[in-house]
Design a protein around this motif. Sequence first.
Motif, PDB file in Angstrom:
ATOM      1  N   PHE A 324       1.602  -5.506  13.667  1.00  0.00           N
ATOM      2  CA  PHE A 324       1.586  -4.128  13.223  1.00  0.00           C
ATOM      3  C   PHE A 324       2.879  -3.430  13.615  1.00  0.00           C
ATOM      4  CE2 PHE A 324      -3.344  -3.649  13.498  1.00  0.00           C
ATOM      5  CZ  PHE A 324      -3.465  -4.540  12.432  1.00  0.00           C
ATOM      6  N   VAL A 325       3.195  -2.367  12.890  1.00  0.00           N
ATOM      7  CA  VAL A 325       4.271  -1.453  13.243  1.00  0.00           C
ATOM      8  C   VAL A 325       3.850  -0.060  12.800  1.00  0.00           C
ATOM      9  CG1 VAL A 325       5.501  -1.874  11.062  1.00  0.00           C
ATOM     10  CG2 VAL A 325       6.729  -0.916  13.029  1.00  0.00           C
ATOM     11  N   LEU A 326       4.151   0.947  13.642  1.00  0.00           N
ATOM     12  CA  LEU A 326       3.805   2.335  13.330  1.00  0.00           C
ATOM     13  C   LEU A 326       5.023   3.081  12.788  1.00  0.00           C
ATOM     14  CD1 LEU A 326       1.687   3.403  16.454  1.00  0.00           C
ATOM     15  CD2 LEU A 326       0.877   2.503  14.260  1.00  0.00           C
ATOM     16  N   ALA A 327       4.748   4.190  12.145  1.00  0.00           N
ATOM     17  CA  ALA A 327       5.830   5.083  11.708  1.00  0.00           C
ATOM     18  C   ALA A 327       6.277   5.944  12.878  1.00  0.00           C
ATOM     19  CB  ALA A 327       5.347   5.963  10.562  1.00  0.00           C
ATOM     20  N   LYS A 328       7.489   6.461  12.776  1.00  0.00           N
ATOM     21  CA  LYS A 328       7.988   7.389  13.795  1.00  0.00           C
ATOM     22  C   LYS A 328       7.267   8.730  13.694  1.00  0.00           C
ATOM     23  CE  LYS A 328      12.691   5.524  14.016  1.00  0.00           C
ATOM     24  NZ  LYS A 328      14.139   5.816  13.814  1.00  0.00           N
ATOM     25  N   GLN A 329       6.848   9.080  12.483  1.00  0.00           N
ATOM     26  CA  GLN A 329       6.219  10.383  12.263  1.00  0.00           C
ATOM     27  C   GLN A 329       4.728  10.329  12.589  1.00  0.00           C
ATOM     28  OE1 GLN A 329       8.079   8.749   9.962  1.00  0.00           O
ATOM     29  NE2 GLN A 329       9.967   9.928  10.239  1.00  0.00           N
ATOM     30  N   SER A 330       4.226  11.430  13.109  1.00  0.00           N
ATOM     31  CA  SER A 330       2.790  11.558  13.367  1.00  0.00           C
ATOM     32  C   SER A 330       2.323  12.915  12.843  1.00  0.00           C
ATOM     33  CB  SER A 330       2.486  11.423  14.860  1.00  0.00           C
ATOM     34  OG  SER A 330       3.095  12.485  15.577  1.00  0.00           O
ATOM     35  N   PHE A 331       1.009  13.033  12.620  1.00  0.00           N
ATOM     36  CA  PHE A 331       0.454  14.241  12.004  1.00  0.00           C
ATOM     37  C   PHE A 331      -0.851  14.613  12.704  1.00  0.00           C
ATOM     38  CE2 PHE A 331       2.830  11.722   9.020  1.00  0.00           C
ATOM     39  CZ  PHE A 331       3.703  12.635   8.452  1.00  0.00           C
ATOM     40  N   SER A 332      -0.992  15.898  12.986  1.00  0.00           N
ATOM     41  CA  SER A 332      -2.217  16.368  13.643  1.00  0.00           C
ATOM     42  C   SER A 332      -2.830  17.557  12.903  1.00  0.00           C
ATOM     43  CB  SER A 332      -1.905  16.768  15.092  1.00  0.00           C
ATOM     44  OG  SER A 332      -0.910  17.773  15.127  1.00  0.00           O
ATOM     45  N   SER A 333      -2.353  17.807  11.688  1.00  0.00           N
ATOM     46  CA  SER A 333      -2.931  18.887  10.891  1.00  0.00           C
ATOM     47  C   SER A 333      -2.416  18.771   9.465  1.00  0.00           C
ATOM     48  CB  SER A 333      -2.543  20.258  11.473  1.00  0.00           C
ATOM     49  OG  SER A 333      -1.148  20.447  11.409  1.00  0.00           O
ATOM     50  N   GLY A 334      -3.032  19.522   8.576  1.00  0.00           N
ATOM     51  CA  GLY A 334      -2.552  19.614   7.202  1.00  0.00           C
ATOM     52  C   GLY A 334      -2.819  18.377   6.360  1.00  0.00           C
ATOM     53  N   ARG A 335      -2.017  18.241   5.302  1.00  0.00           N
ATOM     54  CA  ARG A 335      -2.154  17.133   4.364  1.00  0.00           C
ATOM     55  C   ARG A 335      -0.819  16.411   4.251  1.00  0.00           C
ATOM     56  NH1 ARG A 335      -4.971  20.664  -0.546  1.00  0.00           N
ATOM     57  NH2 ARG A 335      -6.807  21.343   0.628  1.00  0.00           N
ATOM     58  N   PHE A 336      -0.847  15.090   4.038  1.00  0.00           N
ATOM     59  CA  PHE A 336       0.386  14.341   3.811  1.00  0.00           C
ATOM     60  C   PHE A 336       0.096  13.136   2.911  1.00  0.00           C
ATOM     61  CE2 PHE A 336      -1.482  12.705   7.696  1.00  0.00           C
ATOM     62  CZ  PHE A 336      -1.311  11.326   7.631  1.00  0.00           C
ATOM     63  N   TYR A 337       1.165  12.662   2.274  1.00  0.00           N
ATOM     64  CA  TYR A 337       1.040  11.598   1.278  1.00  0.00           C
ATOM     65  C   TYR A 337       2.277  10.702   1.354  1.00  0.00           C
ATOM     66  CZ  TYR A 337       0.998   9.406  -3.390  1.00  0.00           C
ATOM     67  OH  TYR A 337       1.013   8.499  -4.424  1.00  0.00           O
ATOM     68  N   PHE A 338       2.102   9.378   1.239  1.00  0.00           N
ATOM     69  CA  PHE A 338       3.225   8.443   1.162  1.00  0.00           C
ATOM     70  C   PHE A 338       2.810   7.252   0.297  1.00  0.00           C
ATOM     71  CE2 PHE A 338       0.754   7.301   4.896  1.00  0.00           C
ATOM     72  CZ  PHE A 338       0.683   5.909   4.868  1.00  0.00           C
ATOM     73  N   GLU A 339       3.805   6.522  -0.197  1.00  0.00           N
ATOM     74  CA  GLU A 339       3.560   5.385  -1.091  1.00  0.00           C
ATOM     75  C   GLU A 339       4.178   4.121  -0.532  1.00  0.00           C
ATOM     76  OE1 GLU A 339       3.442   7.881  -5.333  1.00  0.00           O
ATOM     77  OE2 GLU A 339       5.097   6.477  -4.913  1.00  0.00           O
ATOM     78  N   VAL A 340       3.500   2.981  -0.777  1.00  0.00           N
ATOM     79  CA  VAL A 340       3.940   1.670  -0.285  1.00  0.00           C
ATOM     80  C   VAL A 340       3.952   0.681  -1.447  1.00  0.00           C
ATOM     81  CG1 VAL A 340       3.547  -0.172   1.391  1.00  0.00           C
ATOM     82  CG2 VAL A 340       2.888   2.197   1.956  1.00  0.00           C
ATOM     83  N   GLN A 341       5.087   0.008  -1.612  1.00  0.00           N
ATOM     84  CA  GLN A 341       5.183  -1.034  -2.658  1.00  0.00           C
ATOM     85  C   GLN A 341       4.659  -2.354  -2.094  1.00  0.00           C
ATOM     86  OE1 GLN A 341       8.819  -1.338  -5.044  1.00  0.00           O
ATOM     87  NE2 GLN A 341       8.785  -3.543  -4.692  1.00  0.00           N
ATOM     88  N   VAL A 342       3.714  -2.986  -2.820  1.00  0.00           N
ATOM     89  CA  VAL A 342       3.096  -4.253  -2.386  1.00  0.00           C
ATOM     90  C   VAL A 342       3.317  -5.366  -3.419  1.00  0.00           C
ATOM     91  CG1 VAL A 342       1.355  -3.044  -1.017  1.00  0.00           C
ATOM     92  CG2 VAL A 342       0.895  -3.551  -3.424  1.00  0.00           C
ATOM     93  N   LYS A 343       4.193  -5.113  -4.344  1.00  0.00           N
ATOM     94  CA  LYS A 343       4.439  -6.060  -5.433  1.00  0.00           C
ATOM     95  C   LYS A 343       4.879  -7.425  -4.899  1.00  0.00           C
ATOM     96  CE  LYS A 343       7.168  -6.582  -9.674  1.00  0.00           C
ATOM     97  NZ  LYS A 343       8.197  -5.948 -10.540  1.00  0.00           N
ATOM     98  N   GLY A 344       4.238  -8.498  -5.416  1.00  0.00           N
ATOM     99  CA  GLY A 344       4.612  -9.852  -5.054  1.00  0.00           C
ATOM    100  C   GLY A 344       3.961 -10.376  -3.788  1.00  0.00           C
ATOM    101  N   LYS A 345       3.216  -9.588  -3.059  1.00  0.00           N
ATOM    102  CA  LYS A 345       2.604 -10.030  -1.804  1.00  0.00           C
ATOM    103  C   LYS A 345       1.175 -10.517  -2.052  1.00  0.00           C
ATOM    104  CE  LYS A 345       3.382  -8.097   2.110  1.00  0.00           C
ATOM    105  NZ  LYS A 345       4.186  -9.193   2.647  1.00  0.00           N
ATOM    106  N   THR A 346       0.775 -11.458  -1.197  1.00  0.00           N
ATOM    107  CA  THR A 346      -0.584 -11.995  -1.282  1.00  0.00           C
ATOM    108  C   THR A 346      -1.488 -11.449  -0.180  1.00  0.00           C
ATOM    109  OG1 THR A 346       0.027 -13.913   0.071  1.00  0.00           O
ATOM    110  CG2 THR A 346       0.267 -14.123  -2.331  1.00  0.00           C
ATOM    111  N   ASP A 347      -0.857 -10.894   0.871  1.00  0.00           N
ATOM    112  CA  ASP A 347      -1.625 -10.357   2.003  1.00  0.00           C
ATOM    113  C   ASP A 347      -0.907  -9.116   2.537  1.00  0.00           C
ATOM    114  OD1 ASP A 347      -3.747 -12.639   2.894  1.00  0.00           O
ATOM    115  OD2 ASP A 347      -1.883 -13.563   2.156  1.00  0.00           O
ATOM    116  N   TRP A 348      -1.659  -8.099   2.852  1.00  0.00           N
ATOM    117  CA  TRP A 348      -1.126  -6.893   3.492  1.00  0.00           C
ATOM    118  C   TRP A 348      -2.268  -6.041   4.008  1.00  0.00           C
ATOM    119  CZ3 TRP A 348      -3.334  -3.062   0.704  1.00  0.00           C
ATOM    120  CH2 TRP A 348      -3.474  -3.211  -0.673  1.00  0.00           C
ATOM    121  N   ASP A 349      -1.908  -5.110   4.869  1.00  0.00           N
ATOM    122  CA  ASP A 349      -2.894  -4.182   5.445  1.00  0.00           C
ATOM    123  C   ASP A 349      -2.129  -2.952   5.909  1.00  0.00           C
ATOM    124  OD1 ASP A 349      -5.029  -2.908   6.596  1.00  0.00           O
ATOM    125  OD2 ASP A 349      -5.636  -4.584   7.868  1.00  0.00           O
TER     126      ASP A 349
END
Length: 458
Positions: A324-349
């Motif tokens: 695992f690896v975490l993001a540098k950013q953290s959130f404790s309120s409000g709303r947030f959205y991000f996108e991850v490209q998984v094209k070509g992979k057979t396993d991810w989480d």
Amino acid sequence: MSAACSGTSEHHFLCSICLEVFTDPVTTPCGHNFCESCISTHWDTNVGHTCPMCNQRFSIKPQREAAAPGEVPCDVCTGTKVKALKSCLDCVLSYCETHLDLHLTASGLRRHHKPLEMFCKCDQTCVCLICSVMEHKSHQLVPLREECEEKKVELEKIEADLQQMIQKRREKLEKIRESARIRKIVADREKAEGVEVLTVLKKMMETMEEQQEAEEREAEDLIKELEKEISELMKRSSEVEQLSCSEDHLHLLQHFCSLKAPPKKKKKKKMKLEMMKQFAVDVTLDPLTAHPDLAVSDDGKQVYDASVLKNLPDNPERFSVYMFVLAKQSFSSGRFYFEVQVKGKTDWDFGVASETIDRKGPTVLSPQNGYWSLFLTNGNVYGTSNSHEQLDLKSVPEKVGVFVDYEEGVVSFYDVDAAALIYSFTNCCFTNELFPFFCPCFYGGGKNAPPLIICQSK
């Protein structure tokens, strides 16, 4: 002249009426000297006008002008004619030399036209020797040098007191300056904190306004969509009514199936996803949290299994069991959205994780343990950390969007290209900071080589 005056005494310089040194001396017609005020008082208070010394009677009271300068014999030497003086100048000099051991010149008799050598403590003034004899004989006189030495001692004490006062004021000045400096620092810090608070409030207000605008746009779009659907349904209702009254059985059967089909909802779903993208945030990976097998790109946007266990410090933030690896950013309120490209992979989480998760030991990925995630395994099995049950997806996503509403307790995953909701965690109770987390899974002999890529939302 000194020999002629050697037998003189101090009484030649004294008024015979007040027995003091002459004050404004005048001379009577008979040649005797008196203080002007003394002889005037004598003549004003006694019957007859006589000389107090020789008792010579005058027919009329002499005027003060009678003591005007005129040549009379000197009272001391009786041989020198002087002009209305008590004694001649040489006699005064001789007396001072004989009785006071002084050596004067004629110019010294003029007031202070010689060095001032005595100090009168009564009048607090410097005087010459003649003045000390003539005007200050009953006063306390001391030599100037002696008085100067005393004054120097007093001046030294005054100087010491002044220096002490200066030092005290300098210390007070430094305290005031230091106090002013501290007050300025505190004021600057408070202003900076105030600016920071105002900045945060401004950002919150902007976020709230953006959210409100987005919700208003969404509501307007929904209203328009529903009005359009109502219009279409009313049109279909009219068509159904016409068909129900029609006697043309062939026409009724041909249009029956098209009227029965419900309106498509795809546009509405896409509109919902567009609203989510308005809360997009910039997410970058934190190498300090990455498992030693993982490779993180320099820009912090990609991660993959390097298949090489690197020798990295086992700091508290780093995962040591799961990849695992975490993001540098953290959130404790409000709303947030991000996108991850998984094209070509057979396993991810990936998804979001609580800051309280265990980073060193094995654990079950579940909301109870602080994980809200979506995963793919074996190339075709999708599931979540909620139940690990298999999800039935109509399309294979190449890009997945993650939306979190902290206050509402919602974590949703979307197929970005299809604008379709994959899965939502609802009724979550978040109490700690949330970090986006990513697991590219094992290299798998090259089958799962592509990295997970954090994309910029469009």
